[in-house]
Design an enzyme around this catalytic site. Structure first.
Site, PDB file in Angstrom:
ATOM      1  N   HIS A 306       4.667 -55.494 -22.965  1.00 54.70           N
ATOM      2  CA  HIS A 306       4.492 -55.567 -24.408  1.00 54.70           C
ATOM      3  C   HIS A 306       5.718 -54.979 -25.084  1.00 54.70           C
ATOM      4  CE1 HIS A 306       2.652 -55.177 -28.359  1.00 54.70           C
ATOM      5  NE2 HIS A 306       1.785 -56.066 -27.934  1.00 54.70           N
ATOM      6  N   ASP A 363      -4.115 -59.707 -23.332  1.00 55.23           N
ATOM      7  CA  ASP A 363      -4.425 -61.026 -22.779  1.00 55.23           C
ATOM      8  C   ASP A 363      -4.798 -61.008 -21.301  1.00 55.23           C
ATOM      9  OD1 ASP A 363      -3.941 -62.456 -25.149  1.00 55.23           O
ATOM     10  OD2 ASP A 363      -1.786 -62.284 -24.844  1.00 55.23           O
TER      11      ASP A 363
HETATM   12  N1  ACO Z   1       6.551 -59.867 -15.690  1.00 61.46           N
HETATM   13  C1  ACO Z   1       7.707 -59.556 -15.068  1.00 61.46           C
HETATM   14  N2  ACO Z   1       8.748 -58.937 -15.673  1.00 61.46           N
HETATM   15  C2  ACO Z   1       8.602 -58.618 -16.967  1.00 61.46           C
HETATM   16  C3  ACO Z   1       7.425 -58.906 -17.679  1.00 61.46           C
HETATM   17  C4  ACO Z   1       6.376 -59.540 -16.984  1.00 61.46           C
HETATM   18  N3  ACO Z   1       5.236 -59.849 -17.604  1.00 61.46           N
HETATM   19  N4  ACO Z   1       7.562 -58.481 -18.948  1.00 61.46           N
HETATM   20  C5  ACO Z   1       8.788 -57.953 -19.043  1.00 61.46           C
HETATM   21  N5  ACO Z   1       9.411 -58.024 -17.841  1.00 61.46           N
HETATM   22  C6  ACO Z   1      10.753 -57.506 -17.517  1.00 61.46           C
HETATM   23  C7  ACO Z   1      11.839 -58.407 -18.032  1.00 61.46           C
HETATM   24  O1  ACO Z   1      12.232 -59.365 -17.071  1.00 61.46           O
HETATM   25  C8  ACO Z   1      12.927 -57.404 -18.312  1.00 61.46           C
HETATM   26  O2  ACO Z   1      13.496 -57.027 -17.078  1.00 61.46           O
HETATM   27  P1  ACO Z   1      15.091 -56.709 -16.974  1.00 61.46           P
HETATM   28  O3  ACO Z   1      15.282 -55.471 -17.822  1.00 61.46           O
HETATM   29  O4  ACO Z   1      15.333 -56.487 -15.527  1.00 61.46           O
HETATM   30  O5  ACO Z   1      15.803 -57.898 -17.548  1.00 61.46           O
HETATM   31  C9  ACO Z   1      12.180 -56.188 -18.839  1.00 61.46           C
HETATM   32  O6  ACO Z   1      10.869 -56.268 -18.212  1.00 61.46           O
HETATM   33  C10 ACO Z   1      12.017 -56.150 -20.352  1.00 61.46           C
HETATM   34  O7  ACO Z   1      11.412 -57.371 -20.755  1.00 61.46           O
HETATM   35  P2  ACO Z   1      11.730 -58.115 -22.117  1.00 61.46           P
HETATM   36  O8  ACO Z   1      11.383 -59.554 -21.971  1.00 61.46           O
HETATM   37  O9  ACO Z   1      13.111 -57.787 -22.551  1.00 61.46           O
HETATM   38  O10 ACO Z   1      10.711 -57.386 -23.100  1.00 61.46           O
HETATM   39  P3  ACO Z   1      10.270 -57.910 -24.517  1.00 61.46           P
HETATM   40  O11 ACO Z   1       9.812 -56.722 -25.251  1.00 61.46           O
HETATM   41  O12 ACO Z   1      11.320 -58.771 -25.120  1.00 61.46           O
HETATM   42  O13 ACO Z   1       9.033 -58.889 -24.197  1.00 61.46           O
HETATM   43  C11 ACO Z   1       6.864 -59.649 -23.690  1.00 61.46           C
HETATM   44  C12 ACO Z   1       7.704 -58.530 -24.294  1.00 61.46           C
HETATM   45  C13 ACO Z   1       7.261 -61.005 -24.311  1.00 61.46           C
HETATM   46  C14 ACO Z   1       5.400 -59.408 -24.021  1.00 61.46           C
HETATM   47  C15 ACO Z   1       7.083 -59.664 -22.156  1.00 61.46           C
HETATM   48  O14 ACO Z   1       6.639 -58.448 -21.598  1.00 61.46           O
HETATM   49  C16 ACO Z   1       6.386 -60.842 -21.481  1.00 61.46           C
HETATM   50  O15 ACO Z   1       6.961 -61.929 -21.386  1.00 61.46           O
HETATM   51  N6  ACO Z   1       5.125 -60.664 -20.963  1.00 61.46           N
HETATM   52  C17 ACO Z   1       4.385 -61.757 -20.376  1.00 61.46           C
HETATM   53  C18 ACO Z   1       3.785 -62.630 -21.473  1.00 61.46           C
HETATM   54  C19 ACO Z   1       2.639 -61.946 -22.160  1.00 61.46           C
HETATM   55  O16 ACO Z   1       1.721 -61.401 -21.548  1.00 61.46           O
HETATM   56  N7  ACO Z   1       2.650 -62.029 -23.496  1.00 61.46           N
HETATM   57  C20 ACO Z   1       1.581 -61.461 -24.343  1.00 61.46           C
HETATM   58  C21 ACO Z   1       2.047 -60.236 -25.048  1.00 61.46           C
HETATM   59  S1  ACO Z   1       0.760 -59.529 -26.033  1.00 61.46           S
HETATM   60  C22 ACO Z   1       0.663 -60.592 -27.351  1.00 61.46           C
HETATM   61  O17 ACO Z   1       1.587 -61.130 -27.835  1.00 61.46           O
HETATM   62  C23 ACO Z   1      -0.636 -60.837 -27.871  1.00 61.46           C
END
Ligand code: ACO
Length: 428
Positions: A306, A363
């Site tokens: 998140h 979720d």
């Molecule tokens: N699985 C694996 N790796 C992940 C995940 C995940 N679910 N989420 C983040 N990471 C990793 C990224 O690859 C990144 O790694 P790095 O630093 O080695 O490049 C690091 O964690 C940071 O991730 P970002 O994508 O930069 O974080 P951001 O804050 O931009 O994204 C998000 C947040 C979109 C929720 C992300 O965690 C994600 O894609 N999660 C999966 C989708 C999801 O569940 N979305 C619902 C969110 S809640 C909502 O909107 C209602």
């Protein structure tokens, strides 16, 4: 004396006002920075940018705290109802009994949609995603209420608020009925909000549908948990569209579209598809987690991570408990729940997820509940939208009333070609 921070730029010292929120959150007010220095701030994805001051929802992502109008989510989840929470978000205070009765009365009085609205559905392919259908129909409602579109007219906004809250379950259930070729059910205003929705989803004119009160209660709880989440992607979209003084129907339609995305509300559908795949492949989740950690693989553990929570999402904890309650009540053993629990346990012990502070989000478990009660997978995000509606409305109203609000218009740093001359087609 208001506090300021000093920025030294090109030998010039700039005083930046410090803004402090009621929970001690601090911000640098950079609104005059460009006019004073020619510089803008650059912040992809607005990771570090506050777009407004808001009195609606407080989140402390480090501590896993979520409060609506000051009330902890745990208390509201245990003691309130969705429509009371909707009132709280939109009006700012918990209602008295007469206020709540009036609010419920207004909402139950406007559940039907214009008969002509139903005709739109026949134009959509049966396989259309219901989020696309809902966004289109909600946007189209503005054509039926042309006298009520002025965002600065309080009476019009109240009129639209009641209609949106009342009609979204009807609009949502019709998108499902259309997809399976069943007749649309008229709402039954003697039922509560969610029971009415379930009946419109699952009853037919030839066979009635008995609403299970336990299911209806759990779904009401899920709506409370989804009702607002401050400046997330869809809410910021609603504010952005509304900042142009666009009407509430059109702004909400844009919010529905933003929520549809798989990184946002669309994740609840993606979680169940992920669990299905893991189950079919006979994996315990270990191989799948390896793929999520592999930099060369774009797979993500859906329902994890998140932007704001760097600790447990408090909503995920409540939903996980509710998940067990529903499955016990229905006597269902869910292999998907077992896989989800295994994935969660493994991830929380894995250095990749620990270092990045990735926890289950709202979720991760909600789809298992929806699936257990027979909600089709592509309707999961629609249920999220029904829950988020009062949050979007309250944020939109707050912005319209905010004397400081201006049209949303971010800047950019241009990195394209420098000036060049047009080359005629035959010379290229
Ligand atoms: N699985 C694996 N790796 C992940 C995940 C995940 N679910 N989420 C983040 N990471 C990793 C990224 O690859 C990144 O790694 P790095 O630093 O080695 O490049 C690091 O964690 C940071 O991730 P970002 O994508 O930069 O974080 P951001 O804050 O931009 O994204 C998000 C947040 C979109 C929720 C992300 O965690 C994600 O894609 N999660 C999966 C989708 C999801 O569940 N979305 C619902 C969110 S809640 C909502 O909107 C209602």
């Amino acid at each position: 004396m208001p506090k300021t921070a000093q920025l030294i730029l090109d030998g010039q010292t700039i005083e930046l006002p410090i803004v402090e929120g009621t929970e001690g959150e601090k911000a640098l007010d950079i609104s005059k920075l460009r006019s004073q220095t020619g510089y803008i701030t650059l912040d992809n994805g607005y990771v570090n940018t506050g777009s407004c001051q808001s009195a609606i929802t407080f989140i402390d992502g480090e501590k896993g705290i979520l409060r609506y109008r000051g009330f902890p989510i745990e208390e509201l989840a245990e003691r309130s109802t969705f429509l009371e929470v909707a009132y709280l978000l939109i009006r700012g205070e918990l209602p008295t009994k007469p206020q709540l009765d009036n609010f419920l009365g207004e909402i139950s009085r406007h559940t039907m949609v214009h008969e002509d609205v139903k005709r739109f559905y026949t134009g959509f392919p049966k396989k259309a995603h219901p989020m696309a259908v809902c966004a289109a129909v909600i946007g189209a409602l503005s054509t039926f209420y042309q006298d009520s579109l002025d965002p600065r007219n309080e009476a019009s906004v109240e009129f639209v608020t009641y209609r949106l809250m009342a009609k979204i379950p009807t609009i949502a259930s019709y998108s499902y009925k259309h997809s399976i070729g069943q007749p649309f059910m008229y709402p039954d205003n003697s039922l509560d909000y969610y029971s009415n929705f379930l009946r419109m989803m699952f009853a037919t004119p030839c066979e009635d549908y008995a609403v299970d009160p336990v299911i209806s209660q759990v779904l009401d709880l899920l709506l409370i948990l989804h009702a607002d989440h401050e400046q997330n992607c869809s809410t910021s979209t609603v504010r952005m569209v509304g900042s142009a003084q666009t009407n509430l129907f059109a702004s909400i339609a844009a919010g529905v579209s933003a929520l549809w995305g798989r990184l946002h509300g669309g994740a609840n559908q993606k979680v169940i598809e992920m669990l299905d795949r893991i189950e079919q492949e006979g994996d315990s989740g270990r191989t799948f987690l390896d793929r999520c950690k592999d930099r060369g693989d774009t797979t993500r553990l859906m329902g994890f991570g998140h932007r704001v929570y760097k600790n447990f999402d408090p909503r995920a904890k409540i939903i996980k408990d509710a998940c067990y309650r529903v499955l016990n009540h229905l006597g269902i053993r869910s292999r998907q729940l077992e896989i989800a629990v295994e994935l969660e346990e493994r991830a929380l012990e894995d250095s990749y997820f620990i270092e990045r502070r990735l926890y289950p989000n709202v979720d991760f478990y909600s789809g298992i509940i929806y699936k257990a009660i027979g909600i089709p997978v592509n309707m999961f995000t629609v249920l999220f939208a029904i829950g988020r509606l009062p949050g979007w409305i309250s944020q939109w109203i707050e912005m319209q009333r905010d004397g400081e609000a201006r049209i949303g218009r971010p800047r950019q740093i241009y990195v394209g070609s420098q000036k060049r001359s047009y080359v005629p087609l035959e010379e290229r």
